[in-house]
Scaffold this motif. Structure first.
Motif, PDB file in Angstrom:
ATOM      1  N   LYS A 159       1.020  -1.440   0.256  1.00 53.36           N
ATOM      2  CA  LYS A 159      -0.078   0.176  -0.365  1.00 53.36           C
ATOM      3  C   LYS A 159       0.414   1.602  -0.028  1.00 53.36           C
ATOM      4  O   LYS A 159       0.962   2.119  -0.694  1.00 53.36           O
ATOM      5  CB  LYS A 159      -1.121  -0.283   1.337  1.00 53.36           C
ATOM      6  CG  LYS A 159      -1.989   1.536   1.449  1.00 53.36           C
ATOM      7  CD  LYS A 159      -2.554   0.975   2.265  1.00 53.36           C
ATOM      8  CE  LYS A 159      -3.793   2.568   2.135  1.00 53.36           C
ATOM      9  NZ  LYS A 159      -4.621   2.534   3.597  1.00 53.36           N
ATOM     10  N   ARG A 188      -7.843  -2.437  -3.802  1.00 50.39           N
ATOM     11  CA  ARG A 188      -7.317  -3.122  -3.763  1.00 50.39           C
ATOM     12  C   ARG A 188      -7.070  -2.306  -2.191  1.00 50.39           C
ATOM     13  O   ARG A 188      -6.170  -2.871  -1.116  1.00 50.39           O
ATOM     14  CB  ARG A 188      -5.577  -3.375  -3.832  1.00 50.39           C
ATOM     15  CG  ARG A 188      -4.845  -4.277  -4.190  1.00 50.39           C
ATOM     16  CD  ARG A 188      -4.376  -3.709  -5.969  1.00 50.39           C
ATOM     17  NE  ARG A 188      -4.793  -4.911  -7.074  1.00 50.39           N
ATOM     18  CZ  ARG A 188      -5.819  -4.865  -7.940  1.00 50.39           C
ATOM     19  NH1 ARG A 188      -6.643  -4.520  -8.419  1.00 50.39           N
ATOM     20  NH2 ARG A 188      -5.782  -6.183  -8.639  1.00 50.39           N
ATOM     21  N   PHE A 222      -6.188   0.492  -2.064  1.00 44.57           N
ATOM     22  CA  PHE A 222      -5.011   1.810  -1.242  1.00 44.57           C
ATOM     23  C   PHE A 222      -5.271   2.791  -1.218  1.00 44.57           C
ATOM     24  O   PHE A 222      -4.769   3.473  -1.389  1.00 44.57           O
ATOM     25  CB  PHE A 222      -3.441   1.258  -2.537  1.00 44.57           C
ATOM     26  CG  PHE A 222      -3.536  -0.077  -2.359  1.00 44.57           C
ATOM     27  CD1 PHE A 222      -3.773  -0.008  -1.233  1.00 44.57           C
ATOM     28  CD2 PHE A 222      -2.615  -0.573  -3.205  1.00 44.57           C
ATOM     29  CE1 PHE A 222      -3.006  -2.161  -0.835  1.00 44.57           C
ATOM     30  CE2 PHE A 222      -1.614  -1.993  -3.532  1.00 44.57           C
ATOM     31  CZ  PHE A 222      -1.766  -2.871  -2.203  1.00 44.57           C
TER      32      PHE A 222
END
Length: 452
Positions: free
Chosen positions: A257, A322, A324
């Motif tokens: 991340k 995801r 992020f």
């Protein structure tokens, strides 16, 4: 006239560029070795050319031969450019986690690309290590490069990158920071700089899922540390011979991340359109803050160009999928914001179950609200479908109303995340959001988890 005789003569002599915004809280001067100025847009051009020239010199690579290598993309590009100029064919083996852009670029310069699964052991015959070696044995007049263990990798950086950094900083460099993959860059540059000044500190950037940091600190190769990760170009599940741990003073690990976020921040705040490992390097640099003083000159090397990641780290949908993207999600409206312009998918009470199954399969969804002329009257969940199918194989030809569950609860778009999560249970897999314009959207467990 001043010109290069071919593209290979433009490799090296890349600039040092000062970082200003992201490093403003560090006490030291931070300079980036900006390797995207190489013709293949990465640091790997240096060692690719060195490995080919050394293989030519000792007869491993013969005229008209085929160059075979497992690559994350950048080494392949460097090898391909040299192969074009020198008249060789190329076959590159890549893991399927690498960006599509990298694969497309290699094919664009005439290379054959073989894609292998990421999530297998290095010794698995399907791994890109194993496939590379096998092709090297099977293809006539071929040379398997093996950048991980090829000493020319490290040699290239000892002869070029290290001396450039020393000369450009007038010998004032105190720290060198770089992401570690094959180990050639950190070991070659580190060896050269320490030969000039043994007090220079060499720091490696590692990623979670890689073995480098723990091995350096303990001498233990811990297989429990190996698992799939997203960050490209750094970390390994093997110990390449090019990694000279004696030259490296320490490692710091960076999460997927943080690497992705700082890759974006480099572009937006420093005007540096760079690859994924550059984001990892900057975050790692910030994690090492306590090791720097006001008199230090820190050089961080940036490996490659952002154009190879436009479908990944520079794509906000990819980042959001995801988890992020830092989003302030508090209400139902926040949860469905990314898709509230799309119609809600549903199924009618009189439709056949086979229609609902086909809709769920083609759109890869697990829940469907059920409607009739009066509105929402039921729900359909994949677990319910499986349960019914196990007891009645003819269920697909029956109407949805015969197997539908209770309708999903409906909440206002102002409903808080805590309120919505309490409505999600084993018996109730989703919640509908009333958008107050005649439209509704669905919130599932996956949406709640993503928000968390």
């Amino acid at each position: 006239m001043n010109y290069a005789k071919n593209i290979l003569e433009t490799i090296g002599n890349t600039p040092l560029v000062k970082l200003n915004v992201l490093t403003k809280d560090l006490p030291c001067l931070v300079l980036s070795k900006y390797e995207t100025f190489n013709p293949g847009n990465s640091v790997k051009d240096r060692m690719a050319l060195q490995m080919i020239e050394d293989a030519e010199a000792d007869g491993r690579l013969k005229p008209g031969g085929t160059i075979i290598e497992g690559t994350s993309g950048n080494t392949g590009m460097g090898l391909a450019l040299a192969a074009i100029v020198k008249g060789y064919k190329c076959v590159f083996v890549m893991a399927d986690k690498q960006s599509k852009e990298k694969i497309d670029i290699l094919r664009a310069v005439g290379a054959e690309v073989v894609v292998c699964p990421t999530n297998v052991e290095p010794t698995d015959p399907r791994s890109y290590y194993s496939v590379s070696k096998r092709l090297g044995e099977e293809i006539p007049n071929s040379w398997y490069v093996n950048q991980y263990d090829n000493p020319s990798n490290c040699k290239a950086h000892y002869l070029s990158t290290g001396p450039e950094i020393w000369e450009q900083t007038e010998g004032k460099v105190t720290h060198f920071v770089v992401g570690v993959g094959t180990g050639g860059t950190i070991s070659g540059v580190g060896s050269y700089l320490k030969s000039k000044n043994p007090n220079i500190k060499i720091w490696g950037i590692d990623t979670y899922g890689s073995v480098f940091k723990k091995y350096h600190e303990t001498g233990i190769f811990d297989e429990n540390e190996i698992y799939p990760y997203i960050t490209e170009g750094i970390g390994e599940d093997i110990l390449p011979k090019n990694v000279n741990f004696d030259v490296i003073d320490g490692f710091t690990k960076v999460t997927d991340k943080d690497a992705a976020i700082f890759t974006q921040r480099l572009a937006k705040e420093e005007g540096m359109f760079l690859g994924n490992s550059a984001g990892a390097a900057v975050k790692g640099l910030l994690q090492l803050k306590e090791h720097f003083t006001k008199d230090d000159v820190v050089v961080v090397l940036f490996h490659d160009h952002g154009s190879r990641y436009v479908g990944k780290m520079f794509n906000n949908d990819w980042m959001r999928d995801r988890g992020f993207v830092e989003e302030d999600i508090k209400t139902a409206a926040d949860l469905v914001e990314s898709h509230n312009d799309k119609p809600l998918l549903s199924v009618q009470t009189e439709e056949l179950v086979s229609h609902a199954i086909e809709r769920m399969k083609s759109l890869k969804i697990s829940q469907l609200p059920v409607k009739d002329v009066n509105g929402f009257v039921g729900s359909l969940d994949e677990s319910v479908l499986i349960h019914h199918f196990m007891s009645d194989k003819n269920i697909a030809d029956k109407p949805v109303k015969e197997i539908m569950g209770k309708p999903y609860p409906v909440v206002k778009k102002s409903a808080k995340l805590e309120e919505i999560s309490k409505l999600i249970s084993k018996e109730n897999q989703a919640v509908l959001v009333d958008l107050e314009n005649g439209n509704h959207q669905i919130i599932t467990k996956y949406d709640i988890i993503s928000a968390i």
